[in-house]
Write a protein that holds these residues in place. Sequence first.
Motif, PDB file in Angstrom:
ATOM      1  N   TYR A   1     129.648 107.618  85.621  1.00 19.32           N
ATOM      2  CA  TYR A   1     128.508 108.425  85.193  1.00 19.32           C
ATOM      3  C   TYR A   1     127.468 107.529  84.527  1.00 19.32           C
TER       4      TYR A   1
ATOM      5  N   ASN B   1     139.536 110.543  87.036  1.00 21.33           N
ATOM      6  CA  ASN B   1     139.390 111.528  88.089  1.00 21.33           C
ATOM      7  C   ASN B   1     138.548 112.674  87.588  1.00 21.33           C
ATOM      8  N   PRO B   2     137.894 113.378  88.453  1.00 20.71           N
ATOM      9  CA  PRO B   2     137.279 114.629  87.992  1.00 20.71           C
ATOM     10  C   PRO B   2     138.388 115.638  87.781  1.00 20.71           C
ATOM     11  N   SER B   3     138.479 116.158  86.600  1.00 19.49           N
ATOM     12  CA  SER B   3     139.696 116.888  86.279  1.00 19.49           C
ATOM     13  C   SER B   3     139.572 118.383  86.473  1.00 19.49           C
ATOM     14  N   GLY B   4     138.705 118.993  85.718  1.00 15.56           N
ATOM     15  CA  GLY B   4     138.700 120.440  85.710  1.00 15.56           C
ATOM     16  C   GLY B   4     139.866 120.949  84.898  1.00 15.56           C
ATOM     17  N   SER B   5     140.910 120.131  84.828  1.00 14.27           N
ATOM     18  CA  SER B   5     142.035 120.452  83.952  1.00 14.27           C
ATOM     19  C   SER B   5     142.360 119.192  83.183  1.00 14.27           C
ATOM     20  N   GLY B   6     143.083 119.304  82.115  1.00 11.35           N
ATOM     21  CA  GLY B   6     143.280 118.135  81.292  1.00 11.35           C
ATOM     22  C   GLY B   6     142.018 117.825  80.518  1.00 11.35           C
ATOM     23  N   THR B   7     142.023 116.755  79.806  1.00 15.98           N
ATOM     24  CA  THR B   7     140.912 116.498  78.922  1.00 15.98           C
ATOM     25  C   THR B   7     139.675 116.022  79.674  1.00 15.98           C
ATOM     26  N   GLY B   8     139.843 115.359  80.794  1.00 16.59           N
ATOM     27  CA  GLY B   8     138.687 114.829  81.491  1.00 16.59           C
ATOM     28  C   GLY B   8     137.894 113.885  80.630  1.00 16.59           C
ATOM     29  N   GLU B   9     138.592 113.108  79.816  1.00 20.85           N
ATOM     30  CA  GLU B   9     137.915 112.231  78.872  1.00 20.85           C
ATOM     31  C   GLU B   9     137.086 111.190  79.598  1.00 20.85           C
ATOM     32  N   LEU B  10     135.858 111.001  79.108  1.00 24.12           N
ATOM     33  CA  LEU B  10     134.993 109.939  79.602  1.00 24.12           C
ATOM     34  C   LEU B  10     135.115 108.734  78.678  1.00 24.12           C
TER      35      LEU B  10
ATOM     36  N   PHE C   1     133.154 105.456  77.573  1.00 21.00           N
ATOM     37  CA  PHE C   1     131.783 104.963  77.585  1.00 21.00           C
ATOM     38  C   PHE C   1     131.704 103.479  77.278  1.00 21.00           C
TER      39      PHE C   1
END
Lengths: 117, 115
Positions: A33, A97-106, A108
């Motif tokens: 991103y 990964n793109p999660s949608g579930s789980g934290t989806g932590e970025l 930076f």
Amino acid sequence: GAGVSQTPSNKVTEKGKYVELRCDPISGHTALYWYRQSLGQGPEFLIYFQGTGAADDSGLPNDRFFAVRPEGSVSTLKIQRTERGDSAVYLCASSSNPSGSGTGELFFGEGSRLTVL
Amino acid sequence: AQKITQTQPGMFVQEKEAVTLDCTYDTSDQSYGLFWYKQPSSGEMIFLIYQGSYDEQNATEGRYSLNFQKARKSANLVISASQLGDSAMYFCAMREGYNTDKLIFGTGTRLQVFP
């Protein structure tokens, strides 16, 4: 290092010039991103890559901004005919990964500070 | 449209005390995620805590807890036992959509911890 790496850390350029900002994500992260953070503001989304392709470029402000990720790893944000209003910190982030579930932590990087004179 | 609002531009707290940073959000999605990130002066955004919209219990991570009030659409961050190193900008963020980790951020709150 193991984190997201961005270069240059600082870039000063003149109005009208072309600049490139580089992002090296965490190894194995497929999602990348780009965000822009102006002074006193939160980060604003620019573009999202899943692998080599831009999955969402809805945040790019105009056609002077372009980003690539040709091999699905390093990405370059390119700004043509820079304007003073482009001055900001450009943040890159990656995720596994793109999660949608789980934290989806970025995760930076420390950003590239762009100043357009 | 999805939106995050942080109404506190700055907060002060004494070391070892607890502090609450406010965040409200607006979305029409049923499934969403809420995040808090810390941004020290180095500029790097550091993930602190996550709350899913279907999670019934408030998230906790060490000294951080998220006070999630779904009906009020608020997701306040509580930092207990503040430390001098907690001084930083704090951003609340929401994941937009399902198959993405694209985040929408608020304008942030600057927290200053004093001895």
